[in-house]
Design a protein around this motif. Structure first.
Motif, mmCIF file in Angstrom:
data_model
loop_
_atom_site.group_PDB
_atom_site.id
_atom_site.type_symbol
_atom_site.label_atom_id
_atom_site.label_comp_id
_atom_site.label_asym_id
_atom_site.label_seq_id
_atom_site.Cartn_x
_atom_site.Cartn_y
_atom_site.Cartn_z
ATOM 1 N N ASP A 112 -6.623 -8.755 -6.738
ATOM 2 C CA ASP A 112 -5.747 -8.840 -7.665
ATOM 3 C C ASP A 112 -6.318 -7.807 -8.935
ATOM 4 N N PHE A 113 -7.605 -7.781 -8.961
ATOM 5 C CA PHE A 113 -8.309 -7.421 -10.183
ATOM 6 C C PHE A 113 -8.304 -5.734 -9.995
ATOM 7 N N ARG A 114 -8.206 -5.307 -8.926
ATOM 8 C CA ARG A 114 -8.461 -3.699 -8.736
ATOM 9 C C ARG A 114 -7.613 -2.713 -9.716
ATOM 10 N N PRO A 115 -6.196 -3.140 -9.614
ATOM 11 C CA PRO A 115 -5.509 -2.320 -10.806
ATOM 12 C C PRO A 115 -6.133 -2.314 -12.134
ATOM 13 N N TYR A 116 -6.906 -3.319 -12.610
ATOM 14 C CA TYR A 116 -7.423 -3.452 -13.847
ATOM 15 C C TYR A 116 -8.824 -2.594 -14.291
ATOM 16 N N ILE A 117 -9.312 -2.083 -13.141
ATOM 17 C CA ILE A 117 -10.549 -1.522 -13.033
ATOM 18 C C ILE A 117 -10.375 -0.258 -14.002
ATOM 19 N N THR A 118 -11.589 -0.165 -14.771
ATOM 20 C CA THR A 118 -11.612 0.989 -16.009
ATOM 21 C C THR A 118 -13.024 1.742 -15.746
ATOM 22 N N ILE A 119 -12.787 3.075 -15.827
ATOM 23 C CA ILE A 119 -14.110 4.003 -15.669
ATOM 24 C C ILE A 119 -14.317 4.412 -17.143
ATOM 25 N N ASP A 120 -15.197 4.035 -17.804
ATOM 26 C CA ASP A 120 -15.575 4.595 -19.398
ATOM 27 C C ASP A 120 -14.435 4.394 -20.053
ATOM 28 N N GLY A 121 -13.585 3.126 -19.855
ATOM 29 C CA GLY A 121 -12.596 2.734 -20.640
ATOM 30 C C GLY A 121 -11.074 3.341 -20.205
ATOM 31 N N GLU A 122 -10.997 4.039 -19.214
ATOM 32 C CA GLU A 122 -10.082 4.785 -18.917
ATOM 33 C C GLU A 122 -9.250 4.275 -17.685
ATOM 34 N N PRO A 123 -8.030 4.173 -17.619
ATOM 35 C CA PRO A 123 -7.569 3.467 -16.483
ATOM 36 C C PRO A 123 -7.597 4.301 -15.172
ATOM 37 N N CYS A 124 -7.521 3.475 -14.130
ATOM 38 C CA CYS A 124 -7.928 4.009 -12.689
ATOM 39 C C CYS A 124 -6.709 3.808 -11.860
ATOM 40 N N SER A 125 -6.720 4.375 -10.744
ATOM 41 C CA SER A 125 -5.969 4.266 -9.546
ATOM 42 C C SER A 125 -6.694 4.186 -8.377
ATOM 43 N N GLU A 126 -5.894 3.775 -7.209
ATOM 44 C CA GLU A 126 -6.735 3.587 -5.696
ATOM 45 C C GLU A 126 -5.616 4.442 -4.790
ATOM 46 N N LEU A 127 -6.545 5.056 -3.874
ATOM 47 C CA LEU A 127 -5.987 5.758 -2.921
ATOM 48 C C LEU A 127 -6.477 4.956 -1.597
ATOM 49 N N ASP A 128 -5.772 4.488 -0.698
ATOM 50 C CA ASP A 128 -5.818 3.846 0.600
ATOM 51 C C ASP A 128 -5.649 4.172 1.702
ATOM 52 N N TYR A 129 -6.629 4.596 2.745
ATOM 53 C CA TYR A 129 -6.218 5.279 4.172
ATOM 54 C C TYR A 129 -5.332 3.998 4.748
ATOM 55 N N SER A 130 -3.959 4.365 4.980
ATOM 56 C CA SER A 130 -3.051 3.602 5.504
ATOM 57 C C SER A 130 -3.198 3.430 7.136
ATOM 58 N N GLY A 131 -3.666 2.400 7.543
ATOM 59 C CA GLY A 131 -3.814 2.112 9.044
ATOM 60 C C GLY A 131 -5.190 2.788 9.465
ATOM 61 N N GLN A 132 -5.986 2.883 8.775
ATOM 62 C CA GLN A 132 -7.245 3.849 9.167
ATOM 63 C C GLN A 132 -7.827 3.219 10.583
ATOM 64 N N HIS A 133 -8.242 2.045 10.584
ATOM 65 C CA HIS A 133 -8.851 1.514 11.783
ATOM 66 C C HIS A 133 -7.983 1.635 12.904
ATOM 67 N N LEU A 134 -6.670 1.381 12.777
ATOM 68 C CA LEU A 134 -5.849 1.528 13.988
ATOM 69 C C LEU A 134 -5.830 2.883 14.560
ATOM 70 N N LEU A 135 -5.651 4.117 13.625
ATOM 71 C CA LEU A 135 -5.579 5.329 13.875
ATOM 72 C C LEU A 135 -7.035 5.891 14.410
#
Length: 333
Positions: A116-139
């Motif tokens: 739940d906290f990941r959308p709140y992560i900041t690096i040097d005070g700047e907002p961040c976003s996440e890219l997730d491999y969709s279905g990585q282990h399955l593929l």
């Protein structure tokens, strides 16, 4: 000693000032998670050098959460999880049994907190976003089997569960991971229960709820029948650790920090398009077929009108058109 205690207590020493320069970053463990001694090879020396360089680079940045402190405390209390130790800004690679099993990056504080906290992560005070491999282990499993997932199954989210919403989709992803990592169905059920209790408080963790999710996983992927409740996790985690190493190294070469979360990465919003290209490139450079789609998870303070997100949209659209052409060709054949 009294002298050291005096320095800590009276001179504002904080955990962030203390680190172990000699800490081993390449770890080999047995079944009981006890460290094993090992003889260095060219590969272990290479990995150690690469990881120490990354940790040094990581130390140049200020990591934090933009979530109010009281909200952080409440979620931690509700989930009965450990407090976040913000001093844990170094990662280690942990292998199990040998250096071709496991190898994922662990120990960063952003990996061990509720998601739940990941959308709140900041690096040097700047907002961040996440890219997730969709279905990585399955593929990856389909690739290991010599199959191309999209050729067999077409386009679609492999984790979608009707009636459970986005949270259910994320949980189904963890169910698949648990089925591959566990050595028995009972162990998989226990792992899914732990995942629900830690990250999905809206769902019940009873067998009545969990068993149908595991059954659905087995029924959807008959080609992978012998991969579930097996030791296949060793090869899978090693492959995804190689992918992660490529992504971290490439982004670092650009001067851009990517925080690893196993099959996803968190970056400053301005670098999101670079991360997308690098995550796709990692598969091609390592010669792995069945390249997964990437799913964007924006931060709470993200501005989607930034040029980086417009570029990301163009890259994703180009990839989608190419995939549609390939699938159309397969249907014709």
């Amino acid at each position: 000693t009294e002298k050291l205690l005096d320095l800590i207590q009276n001179y504002s020493v904080t955990p962030f000032m203390v680190e172990r320069e000699d800490e081993e970053v390449i770890v080999l463990r047995d079944r009981d998670k006890e460290d094993l001694p090992y003889e260095d090879t060219d590969e272990t020396r290479r990995m150690r050098k690469q990881l120490r360089s990354f940790n040094s680079f990581l130390g140049e940045f200020n990591l934090g959460l933009s979530c109010p402190l009281e909200e952080v405390r409440q979620i931690i209390l509700d989930r009965k999880t450990n407090p976040i130790d913000y001093s844990r800004t170094r990662v280690r690679r942990k292998f199990k049994y040998d250096f071709s099993s496991g190898g994922r990056f662990y120990d960063g504080w952003w990996q061990e907190m509720p998601k739940d906290f990941r959308p709140y992560i900041t690096i040097d005070g700047e907002p961040c976003s996440e890219l997730d491999y969709s279905g990585q282990h399955l593929l990856l499993l389909y690739a290991i089997k010599g199959e191309e997932y999209y050729w067999l199954r077409g386009v679609g989210d492999p984790y979608e569960v009707k009636g459970l919403g986005e949270k259910g989709r994320d949980l189904m992803k963890q169910v698949v991971v648990c089925c591959v990592n566990a050595e028995s169905r009972l162990e998989a059920v226990q792992a899914v229960r732990q995942e629900i209790n830690f990250n999905y408080p809206d769902f019940t963790s009873t067998n009545v709820f969990i068993d149908p999710l595991i059954d659905a996983t087995l029924e959807r992927h008959p080609v992978l029948a012998d991969c579930f409740f097996s030791t296949m996790w060793k090869e899978l985690q090693y492959k995804d650790s190689q992918i992660a190493e490529y992504v971290l190294t490439d982004m670092k070469a650009r001067g851009q920090l990517a925080l690893p979360v196993h099959d996803s990465f968190v970056v400053k919003d301005q670098y999101i398009a670079h991360l997308y290209a690098t995550m796709k490139e990692a598969y091609r450079m390592l010669g792995i077929n069945s390249i997964p789609d990437l799913k964007l998870k924006t931060g709470v303070n993200t501005d989607l009108s930034q040029p980086s997100f417009l570029e990301l949209g163009r890259l994703m659209n180009r990839e989608r058109i190419q995939q549609e052409k390939e699938l159309e060709g397969i249907k014709t054949l």
